[in-house]
Design an enzyme around this catalytic site. Structure first.
Site, mmCIF file in Angstrom:
data_model
loop_
_atom_site.group_PDB
_atom_site.id
_atom_site.type_symbol
_atom_site.label_atom_id
_atom_site.label_comp_id
_atom_site.label_asym_id
_atom_site.label_seq_id
_atom_site.Cartn_x
_atom_site.Cartn_y
_atom_site.Cartn_z
ATOM 1 N N LYS A 120 0.805 -1.218 0.000
ATOM 2 C CA LYS A 120 0.000 0.000 0.000
ATOM 3 C C LYS A 120 0.838 1.267 0.000
ATOM 4 O O LYS A 120 0.420 2.288 -0.532
ATOM 5 C CB LYS A 120 -0.961 0.015 1.193
ATOM 6 C CG LYS A 120 -2.113 -0.957 1.039
ATOM 7 C CD LYS A 120 -3.221 -0.655 2.032
ATOM 8 C CE LYS A 120 -4.388 -1.613 1.820
ATOM 9 N NZ LYS A 120 -5.397 -1.492 2.876
ATOM 10 N N LYS A 204 -7.696 -11.511 -7.450
ATOM 11 C CA LYS A 204 -8.870 -11.467 -6.582
ATOM 12 C C LYS A 204 -9.902 -10.461 -7.092
ATOM 13 O O LYS A 204 -9.525 -9.412 -7.608
ATOM 14 C CB LYS A 204 -8.444 -11.030 -5.178
ATOM 15 C CG LYS A 204 -8.567 -12.106 -4.129
ATOM 16 C CD LYS A 204 -8.084 -11.620 -2.782
ATOM 17 C CE LYS A 204 -9.119 -10.772 -2.066
ATOM 18 N NZ LYS A 204 -8.791 -10.493 -0.672
ATOM 19 N N LYS A 207 -12.561 -4.224 -5.310
ATOM 20 C CA LYS A 207 -13.244 -2.958 -5.557
ATOM 21 C C LYS A 207 -12.326 -1.977 -6.280
ATOM 22 O O LYS A 207 -12.785 -1.009 -6.875
ATOM 23 C CB LYS A 207 -13.718 -2.346 -4.240
ATOM 24 C CG LYS A 207 -12.575 -1.995 -3.319
ATOM 25 C CD LYS A 207 -13.003 -1.215 -2.103
ATOM 26 C CE LYS A 207 -11.746 -0.882 -1.320
ATOM 27 N NZ LYS A 207 -11.895 -0.667 0.065
#
Ligand code: TRP
Length: 341
Positions: A120, A204, A207
């Site tokens: 991140k 995966k 969103k």
């Protein structure tokens, strides 16, 4: 091993976002609903964690709305506020308080190993917030403020849960309080519910994927669901007649997994049902099933969201219960640490 002295208790949480999708439902929420039948459970909307996202920070209104949407999704998926304690994190100050103590227990070296922070924060670690860095410490506090023993999480959160166990163990030994905190165990959901992107069976469902065709959102209407399934990537071969036939065919495997999970049947049962069929006919059946299972959830979410005050009231009542459960734990923590009270 969790000592028998700790009462079995489930805790899990999700960040507030307004794009919950099929992966959240099949990978997490369905499991939560099952667990609440047999165990005491707390399900939290972790709004303080959302401040660590660039899109979260400074978007207070969005966080409120996203918190309501996730709450509505929990309930529409079957989380029962009369059975499980359902609340948002920021209303229960014990989480932040315990996180501070845990910040002093956890070691820099432990956090340096967290792969999610590395992903991140990217190349510019020095520009990442301190909050993003200590995110897993707050997560440990979420769980241990209730002495929770079982934590349903996906693969990607396993490392954070191991950190929570390390923190619990070090706290217990540093403060000479053997068995004070349980060592919480992951409840990893089976591979059958690991939902992958409809465009790329090796990624995966997420969103943050640019393409909306990669995921089925919980709020998609029947047409959108059917169209996304029709356009989902597949290969030209017919459906396999055994597990082995999925080798090198992640998209085929994903769609079969989704069918099995939605139909509440085993993967083998789904394989047997469609062995040798073409994708076109399988996709029609999958679309029909997905529409039948998901559109009532969307409708219930819309109904709940039409009355935000009702949702807020529900979260407030949940937060009161959560506070009543965690306050005595925090009082004990302060005593064990040695604070004057
Ligand atoms: N980190 C989790 C996620 O992103 C969310 C979370 C926060 C959580 N606190 C938690 C999950 C406590 C389980 C238990 O998925």
């Amino acid at each position: 091993m969790t000592a028998p002295s700790h009462k079995p208790l489930v805790f899990s949480g999700m960040q507030p976002t307004n794009t919950l999708h099929l992966g959240n439902y099949l990978g997490a929420l369905k499991n939560w609903v099952r667990l609440q039948q047999t165990m005491d459970a707390l399900y939290c909307v972790v709004d303080m964690h959302a401040l660590t996202q660039d899109s979260g920070y400074g978007h207070a209104k969005d966080i409120a709305q996203a918190t309501r949407e996730v709450t509505a999704a929990y309930i529409a998926s079957g989380v029962d506020p009369a059975r499980a304690v359902l609340f948002n994190q920021s209303q229960v100050h014990e989480h932040a308080e315990l996180a501070w103590v845990f910040n002093c227990v956890a070691r820099l070296g432990w956090l340096d190993r967290m792969t999610q922070f590395k992903e991140k924060s990217g190349k510019h670690k020095e520009r990442a917030s301190v909050g993003l860095y200590t995110y897993p410490v707050l997560m440990a506090a979420d769980i241990l403020a209730y002495k929770a023993t079982h934590v349903p999480v996906g693969e990607d959160q396993k490392q954070h849960l191991e950190l929570a166990r390390d923190i619990a163990q070090k706290f217990n030994s540093d403060f000479d309080a053997p068995d004070f905190f349980p060592l919480p165990e992951p409840v990893i959901t089976g591979t059958a519910t690991r939902v992958m992107s409809l465009r790329d069976g090796t990624k995966k469902m997420s969103k943050s994927d640019e393409s909306d065709y990669s995921r089925i959102n919980l709020t998609d209407d029947a047409d959108a669901i059917a169209q996304k399934i029709r356009k989902a990537r597949t290969d030209p071969a017919p459906l396999p007649d055994s597990e082995k036939g999925f080798e090198g065919r992640p998209e085929a495997e994903n769609l079969v997994n989704i069918f099995a999970a939605l139909a509440d049947e085993s993967r083998n049962a789904t394989i047997a049902r469609f062995a040798g069929q073409q994708f076109s006919s399988f996709k029609n059946e999958l679309a029909e099933l997905a529409v039948a299972k998901l559109t009532p959830i969307a409708a219930e979410m819309r109904r709940l969201l039409s009355d935000p005050a009702e949702i807020d009231g529900l979260l407030r009542r949940g937060a009161e219960k959560a506070h009543a459960l965690s306050a005595p734990v925090l009082a004990d923590v302060k005593r064990v640490v040695g604070f004057v009270s």
